[in-house]
Design a protein around this motif. Structure first.
Motif, PDB file in Angstrom:
ATOM      1  N   SER A  56       0.826  -1.190   0.000  1.00 13.88           N
ATOM      2  CA  SER A  56       0.000   0.000   0.000  1.00 13.88           C
ATOM      3  C   SER A  56       0.866   1.247   0.000  1.00 13.88           C
ATOM      4  CB  SER A  56      -0.906  -0.022   1.234  1.00 13.88           C
ATOM      5  OG  SER A  56      -1.559   1.204   1.361  1.00 13.88           O
ATOM      6  N   PHE A  57       0.303   2.302  -0.484  1.00  8.71           N
ATOM      7  CA  PHE A  57       1.045   3.568  -0.481  1.00  8.71           C
ATOM      8  C   PHE A  57       0.836   4.326   0.814  1.00  8.71           C
ATOM      9  CE2 PHE A  57      -2.498   6.448  -0.999  1.00  8.71           C
ATOM     10  CZ  PHE A  57      -3.483   5.627  -1.514  1.00  8.71           C
ATOM     11  N   ARG A  58      -0.100   3.865   1.666  1.00  5.33           N
ATOM     12  CA  ARG A  58      -0.342   4.571   2.925  1.00  5.33           C
ATOM     13  C   ARG A  58       0.668   4.113   3.976  1.00  5.33           C
ATOM     14  NH1 ARG A  58      -6.364   3.373   4.036  1.00  5.33           N
ATOM     15  NH2 ARG A  58      -5.775   1.471   3.035  1.00  5.33           N
ATOM     16  N   PRO A  59       1.392   5.039   4.642  1.00  2.39           N
ATOM     17  CA  PRO A  59       2.415   4.642   5.613  1.00  2.39           C
ATOM     18  C   PRO A  59       1.809   3.965   6.839  1.00  2.39           C
ATOM     19  CG  PRO A  59       2.327   7.048   5.391  1.00  2.39           C
ATOM     20  CD  PRO A  59       1.374   6.460   4.404  1.00  2.39           C
ATOM     21  N   GLY A  60       0.626   4.381   7.281  1.00  2.00           N
ATOM     22  CA  GLY A  60       0.006   3.748   8.440  1.00  2.00           C
ATOM     23  C   GLY A  60      -0.300   2.288   8.175  1.00  2.00           C
ATOM     24  N   SER A  61      -0.743   2.004   6.993  1.00  2.00           N
ATOM     25  CA  SER A  61      -1.068   0.633   6.621  1.00  2.00           C
ATOM     26  C   SER A  61       0.191  -0.224   6.587  1.00  2.00           C
ATOM     27  CB  SER A  61      -1.764   0.628   5.267  1.00  2.00           C
ATOM     28  OG  SER A  61      -1.948  -0.677   4.821  1.00  2.00           O
ATOM     29  N   ARG A  62       1.283   0.334   6.086  1.00  2.00           N
ATOM     30  CA  ARG A  62       2.541  -0.423   6.029  1.00  2.00           C
ATOM     31  C   ARG A  62       3.046  -0.750   7.433  1.00  2.00           C
ATOM     32  NH1 ARG A  62       5.980   3.208   2.429  1.00  2.00           N
ATOM     33  NH2 ARG A  62       4.097   4.345   1.992  1.00  2.00           N
ATOM     34  N   PHE A  96       1.213  -0.975  10.170  1.00  2.00           N
ATOM     35  CA  PHE A  96       0.303  -1.953  10.745  1.00  2.00           C
ATOM     36  C   PHE A  96       0.610  -3.353  10.241  1.00  2.00           C
ATOM     37  CE2 PHE A  96      -3.661  -4.373  10.556  1.00  2.00           C
ATOM     38  CZ  PHE A  96      -3.999  -4.382  11.901  1.00  2.00           C
ATOM     39  N   ASN A  97       0.811  -3.491   8.927  1.00  2.00           N
ATOM     40  CA  ASN A  97       1.091  -4.806   8.350  1.00  2.00           C
ATOM     41  C   ASN A  97       2.434  -5.350   8.820  1.00  2.00           C
ATOM     42  OD1 ASN A  97      -1.296  -5.056   6.973  1.00  2.00           O
ATOM     43  ND2 ASN A  97      -0.532  -3.974   5.154  1.00  2.00           N
ATOM     44  N   THR A  98       3.391  -4.479   9.082  1.00  2.00           N
ATOM     45  CA  THR A  98       4.703  -4.927   9.551  1.00  2.00           C
ATOM     46  C   THR A  98       4.598  -5.567  10.935  1.00  2.00           C
ATOM     47  OG1 THR A  98       5.744  -3.140   8.330  1.00  2.00           O
ATOM     48  CG2 THR A  98       7.059  -4.197  10.039  1.00  2.00           C
ATOM     49  N   PHE A  99       3.794  -4.971  11.801  1.00  2.00           N
ATOM     50  CA  PHE A  99       3.695  -5.450  13.186  1.00  2.00           C
ATOM     51  C   PHE A  99       2.460  -6.312  13.439  1.00  2.00           C
ATOM     52  CE2 PHE A  99       6.302  -1.613  13.532  1.00  2.00           C
ATOM     53  CZ  PHE A  99       7.418  -2.166  14.147  1.00  2.00           C
ATOM     54  N   ARG A 100       1.772  -6.726  12.378  1.00  2.00           N
ATOM     55  CA  ARG A 100       0.541  -7.497  12.518  1.00  2.00           C
ATOM     56  C   ARG A 100       0.766  -8.800  13.278  1.00  2.00           C
ATOM     57  NH1 ARG A 100      -4.090  -8.560   8.233  1.00  2.00           N
ATOM     58  NH2 ARG A 100      -4.406  -6.432   8.841  1.00  2.00           N
ATOM     59  N   ALA A 101       1.890  -9.433  13.129  1.00  2.78           N
ATOM     60  CA  ALA A 101       2.151 -10.709  13.794  1.00  2.78           C
ATOM     61  C   ALA A 101       2.166 -10.545  15.311  1.00  2.78           C
ATOM     62  CB  ALA A 101       3.480 -11.276  13.329  1.00  2.78           C
ATOM     63  N   TYR A 102       2.527  -9.369  15.782  1.00  2.72           N
ATOM     64  CA  TYR A 102       2.608  -9.153  17.228  1.00  2.72           C
ATOM     65  C   TYR A 102       1.255  -8.836  17.854  1.00  2.72           C
ATOM     66  CZ  TYR A 102       7.540  -8.841  16.165  1.00  2.72           C
ATOM     67  OH  TYR A 102       8.802  -9.089  15.739  1.00  2.72           O
ATOM     68  N   TYR A 103       0.286  -8.397  17.071  1.00  6.36           N
ATOM     69  CA  TYR A 103      -1.006  -8.000  17.626  1.00  6.36           C
ATOM     70  C   TYR A 103      -1.787  -9.186  18.161  1.00  6.36           C
ATOM     71  CZ  TYR A 103      -0.361  -3.412  15.594  1.00  6.36           C
ATOM     72  OH  TYR A 103       0.117  -2.182  15.275  1.00  6.36           O
ATOM     73  N   GLY A 104      -1.606 -10.343  17.606  1.00  9.51           N
ATOM     74  CA  GLY A 104      -2.348 -11.514  18.040  1.00  9.51           C
ATOM     75  C   GLY A 104      -1.846 -12.082  19.357  1.00  9.51           C
ATOM     76  N   GLN A 105      -0.640 -11.714  19.777  1.00  8.28           N
ATOM     77  CA  GLN A 105      -0.064 -12.250  21.013  1.00  8.28           C
ATOM     78  C   GLN A 105      -0.557 -11.443  22.208  1.00  8.28           C
ATOM     79  OE1 GLN A 105       1.914 -14.928  21.023  1.00  8.28           O
ATOM     80  NE2 GLN A 105       1.584 -15.083  18.819  1.00  8.28           N
ATOM     81  N   PRO A 106      -0.863 -12.122  23.335  1.00 11.00           N
ATOM     82  CA  PRO A 106      -1.232 -11.366  24.537  1.00 11.00           C
ATOM     83  C   PRO A 106      -0.019 -10.620  25.083  1.00 11.00           C
ATOM     84  CG  PRO A 106      -1.109 -13.714  25.023  1.00 11.00           C
ATOM     85  CD  PRO A 106      -0.934 -13.553  23.528  1.00 11.00           C
ATOM     86  N   ILE A 107      -0.256  -9.377  25.502  1.00  9.35           N
ATOM     87  CA  ILE A 107       0.844  -8.554  25.995  1.00  9.35           C
ATOM     88  C   ILE A 107       1.361  -9.086  27.329  1.00  9.35           C
ATOM     89  CG2 ILE A 107       1.458  -6.256  26.795  1.00  9.35           C
ATOM     90  CD1 ILE A 107      -0.579  -5.181  24.782  1.00  9.35           C
TER      91      ILE A 107
END
Length: 161
Positions: free
Chosen positions: A2-8, A10-21
């Protein structure tokens, strides 16, 4: 991509969102290979828990009560120190009933009981001594009153003669 920086981002760190903090600890993670500090750190009553920090803060009450040992007994409150004594006694017993047993909390509560009991005994002995001195003062006052009446009678006789 995507050309949107926020989307990039988010997609970069998506793997970490599923893990409990923060994962919930179940039981102790201490193993025999751990050193003493590691065992304390990972124990159910270690510095990661309220079971450790509550007694640390409660030592302030013990220190305040011990610092009152320098104050005169007439400036101490019987109700407050009796409450500290009872609190220390009740919670010391409670520390042996709960799970996990918290010896650190039991120790601070026991010392709170000792501090309160010491202050209560000081206050009660001071009150008893004040009552004794008041009784002696009344007796001495009666003796002095009799002596003064005798002296007054002698003075009246001298004046009349």
């Amino acid at each position: 991509m995507s050309f949107r920086p926020g989307s990039r981002i988010f997609n970069t760190f998506r793997a970490y969102y599923g893990q409990p903090i923060l994962r919930r600890r179940v039981g102790t993670t201490a193993t025999p290979e751990q050193s003493g500090i590691a065992k304390l750190w990972n124990s159910p009553v270690g510095p990661k828990t309220v079971h450790f920090w509550a007694p640390i803060m409660k030592w302030g009450l013990v220190i305040a009560g011990a610092s009152d040992l320098t104050r005169p007994a007439d400036q101490l409150s019987l109700n407050t120190n009796a409450a500290l004594m009872c609190t220390g006694l009740i919670w010391t017993r409670w520390c042996f009933v709960i799970r996990p047993k918290n010896m650190f909390l039991a120790a601070v509560n026991f010392f709170l009981f000792l501090t309160g009991a010491t202050q209560v005994s000081r206050i009660l002995s001071w009150q008893r001594s004040v009552k004794d001195t008041e009784g002696q003062a009344v007796e001495e006052g009666k003796v002095l009153e009799g002596e003064l009446k005798g002296t007054a009678k002698k003075a009246e006789k001298i004046i009349k003669s």
